[in-house]
Design an enzyme around this catalytic site. Structure first.
Site, PDB file in Angstrom:
ATOM      1  N   THR A  95      40.743  53.677  52.746  1.00  0.00           N
ATOM      2  CA  THR A  95      41.769  53.506  51.714  1.00  0.00           C
ATOM      3  C   THR A  95      41.349  54.495  50.644  1.00  0.00           C
ATOM      4  O   THR A  95      40.201  54.930  50.658  1.00  0.00           O
ATOM      5  CB  THR A  95      41.658  52.078  51.108  1.00  0.00           C
ATOM      6  OG1 THR A  95      41.940  51.120  52.105  1.00  0.00           O
ATOM      7  CG2 THR A  95      42.609  51.846  49.956  1.00  0.00           C
ATOM      8  N   ARG A 113      51.652  44.996  59.908  1.00  0.00           N
ATOM      9  CA  ARG A 113      50.370  44.437  59.427  1.00  0.00           C
ATOM     10  C   ARG A 113      50.141  44.874  57.975  1.00  0.00           C
ATOM     11  O   ARG A 113      50.357  46.015  57.601  1.00  0.00           O
ATOM     12  CB  ARG A 113      49.242  44.931  60.327  1.00  0.00           C
ATOM     13  CG  ARG A 113      47.838  44.515  59.866  1.00  0.00           C
ATOM     14  CD  ARG A 113      47.202  45.580  59.035  1.00  0.00           C
ATOM     15  NE  ARG A 113      45.809  45.276  58.710  1.00  0.00           N
ATOM     16  CZ  ARG A 113      45.063  45.997  57.879  1.00  0.00           C
ATOM     17  NH1 ARG A 113      45.572  47.078  57.307  1.00  0.00           N
ATOM     18  NH2 ARG A 113      43.823  45.655  57.624  1.00  0.00           N
ATOM     19  N   VAL A 114      49.663  43.959  57.142  1.00  0.00           N
ATOM     20  CA  VAL A 114      49.331  44.266  55.750  1.00  0.00           C
ATOM     21  C   VAL A 114      47.865  43.934  55.519  1.00  0.00           C
ATOM     22  O   VAL A 114      47.429  42.824  55.831  1.00  0.00           O
ATOM     23  CB  VAL A 114      50.223  43.464  54.778  1.00  0.00           C
ATOM     24  CG1 VAL A 114      49.796  43.706  53.332  1.00  0.00           C
ATOM     25  CG2 VAL A 114      51.699  43.826  54.971  1.00  0.00           C
ATOM     26  N   GLY A 115      47.123  44.897  54.989  1.00  0.00           N
ATOM     27  CA  GLY A 115      45.725  44.663  54.646  1.00  0.00           C
ATOM     28  C   GLY A 115      45.582  44.280  53.180  1.00  0.00           C
ATOM     29  O   GLY A 115      46.532  43.822  52.538  1.00  0.00           O
ATOM     30  N   ASP A 116      44.404  44.513  52.638  1.00  0.00           N
ATOM     31  CA  ASP A 116      44.122  44.088  51.258  1.00  0.00           C
ATOM     32  C   ASP A 116      44.729  44.997  50.199  1.00  0.00           C
ATOM     33  O   ASP A 116      44.979  44.561  49.059  1.00  0.00           O
ATOM     34  CB  ASP A 116      42.605  44.063  51.035  1.00  0.00           C
ATOM     35  CG  ASP A 116      41.994  45.458  51.248  1.00  0.00           C
ATOM     36  OD1 ASP A 116      42.110  45.978  52.379  1.00  0.00           O
ATOM     37  OD2 ASP A 116      41.429  46.026  50.292  1.00  0.00           O
ATOM     38  N   THR A 144      37.848  48.792  49.250  1.00  0.00           N
ATOM     39  CA  THR A 144      38.142  49.536  50.473  1.00  0.00           C
ATOM     40  C   THR A 144      37.350  48.908  51.606  1.00  0.00           C
ATOM     41  O   THR A 144      36.265  48.369  51.382  1.00  0.00           O
ATOM     42  CB  THR A 144      37.790  51.032  50.319  1.00  0.00           C
ATOM     43  OG1 THR A 144      37.874  51.666  51.598  1.00  0.00           O
ATOM     44  CG2 THR A 144      36.393  51.253  49.759  1.00  0.00           C
ATOM     45  N   GLY A 145      37.900  48.983  52.815  1.00  0.00           N
ATOM     46  CA  GLY A 145      37.203  48.418  53.963  1.00  0.00           C
ATOM     47  C   GLY A 145      38.158  47.628  54.840  1.00  0.00           C
ATOM     48  O   GLY A 145      39.374  47.876  54.839  1.00  0.00           O
ATOM     49  N   GLY A 200      40.608  45.216  55.792  1.00  0.00           N
ATOM     50  CA  GLY A 200      41.538  44.494  54.936  1.00  0.00           C
ATOM     51  C   GLY A 200      41.624  43.010  55.201  1.00  0.00           C
ATOM     52  O   GLY A 200      41.812  42.214  54.272  1.00  0.00           O
TER      53      GLY A 200
HETATM   54  N1  GLY Z   1      41.520  48.374  53.390  1.00  0.00           N
HETATM   55  C1  GLY Z   1      42.673  48.900  53.976  1.00  0.00           C
HETATM   56  C2  GLY Z   1      43.277  48.050  54.978  1.00  0.00           C
HETATM   57  O1  GLY Z   1      42.593  47.226  55.590  1.00  0.00           O
HETATM   58  O2  GLY Z   1      44.439  48.174  55.207  1.00  0.00           O
END
Ligand code: GLY
Length: 268
Positions: free
Chosen positions: A151, A179-182, A201-202, A204
């Site tokens: 990210t 899909r939605v991450g953090d 970052t990492g 999600g």
């Molecule tokens: N940290 C970005 C994601 O997992 O989408």
């Protein structure tokens, strides 16, 4: 203008900007992060706002095909590129887009939502909203790079003491459409209040489960202690990184893996 009183001396806030190019990235991507930091600092050091500075920095990283955001967004399992981005300010404004397509700079669309009566848009509806406001629509080829994480993000404080955060991602490689991450989730991938600005970052899914940035914001102690507390919430096998700064002018980046990051201020 917000100021801090230390032993009877009124100290004006020191402008500062930090940005990162993603957990899981190595030194080869440091130049791109440095370019982004320079772009943000060019705004901040000439009297620009923290908001404009983080947008300038993140836009540079979205335009860098080596980084997982915008142009370099990692592909989903069907080969599509869906992008997430978010922006927030210490005066309580928020904007985010999720799974937007054909948008090379999703952070600009997220920023345009800061002053709307709606603040989060997803998928085709986000792109329709961007179309209606003239945001560039173009095919985003994305990246075949097999890295699973990362990210980009930036945090800043300006000389008025206002803080802002912006972050952007193509998500983790090979995840399904939708899909939605953090990254676009308030409290998980980013946080800012009058005291602290943070972005993560990492992986999600793990970051979201921990509500990482909000928990780090609540942690007492120095910014370094708070970021270490956040990283310690995760098993070492889960790549995680954070950048953060406080209203007192402490800023740092930390990760349990490689993470190019940069700091710009008048003194550092
Ligand atoms: N940290 C970005 C994601 O997992 O989408």
């Amino acid at each position: 203008m917000r100021s801090h009183r230390t032993h009877g001396v009124v100290r004006l806030p020191e402008a500062m900007l930090l940005c990162h190019g993603g957990a899981g990235h190595g030194a080869k991507d440091q130049p791109g992060v440095d370019r982004a930091a320079d772009a943000g600092w060019a705004v901040l050091s000439t009297g620009g706002s923290a908001l404009d500075a983080v947008l300038a920095a993140v836009e540079v990283m979205e335009d860098d095909p080596a980084l997982n955001a915008g142009t370099g967004g990692r592909k989903r399992d069907d080969g599509s590129v869906q992008l997430d981005a978010a922006v927030a300010t210490s005066d309580g404004r928020l904007g985010a887009v999720m799974c937007i397509e054909e948008t090379p700079n999703p952070v600009r669309v997220a920023a345009a939502l800061l002053d709307e009566s709606i603040h989060i848009l997803a998928g085709d509806g986000a792109r329709d909203w961007a179309d209606a406001r003239g945001f560039v629509k173009a095919t985003v080829e994305g990246s075949e790079c097999p890295s699973s994480t990362d990210t980009v993000g930036a945090v800043a404080i300006d000389s008025d003491g206002a803080m802002a955060v912006a972050c952007s991602t193509g998500g983790c490689t090979g995840r399904p459409r939708g899909r939605v991450g953090d990254t676009p989730l308030w409290g998980s991938g980013f946080w800012v209040d009058e005291r602290i600005a943070l972005t993560a970052t990492g992986i999600g899914e793990a970051i979201t489960q921990k509500l990482l940035c909000h928990r780090v914001a609540l942690h007492e102690g120095s910014i370094e202690d708070a970021l270490r507390f956040g990283l310690d919430l995760f098993d070492a096998s889960i790549e995680v990184g954070l950048i953060g700064l406080t209203a007192e002018g402490e800023g740092i980046g930390l990760a349990n893996t490689g993470m190019p990051w940069a700091l710009r201020s008048a003194t550092r």
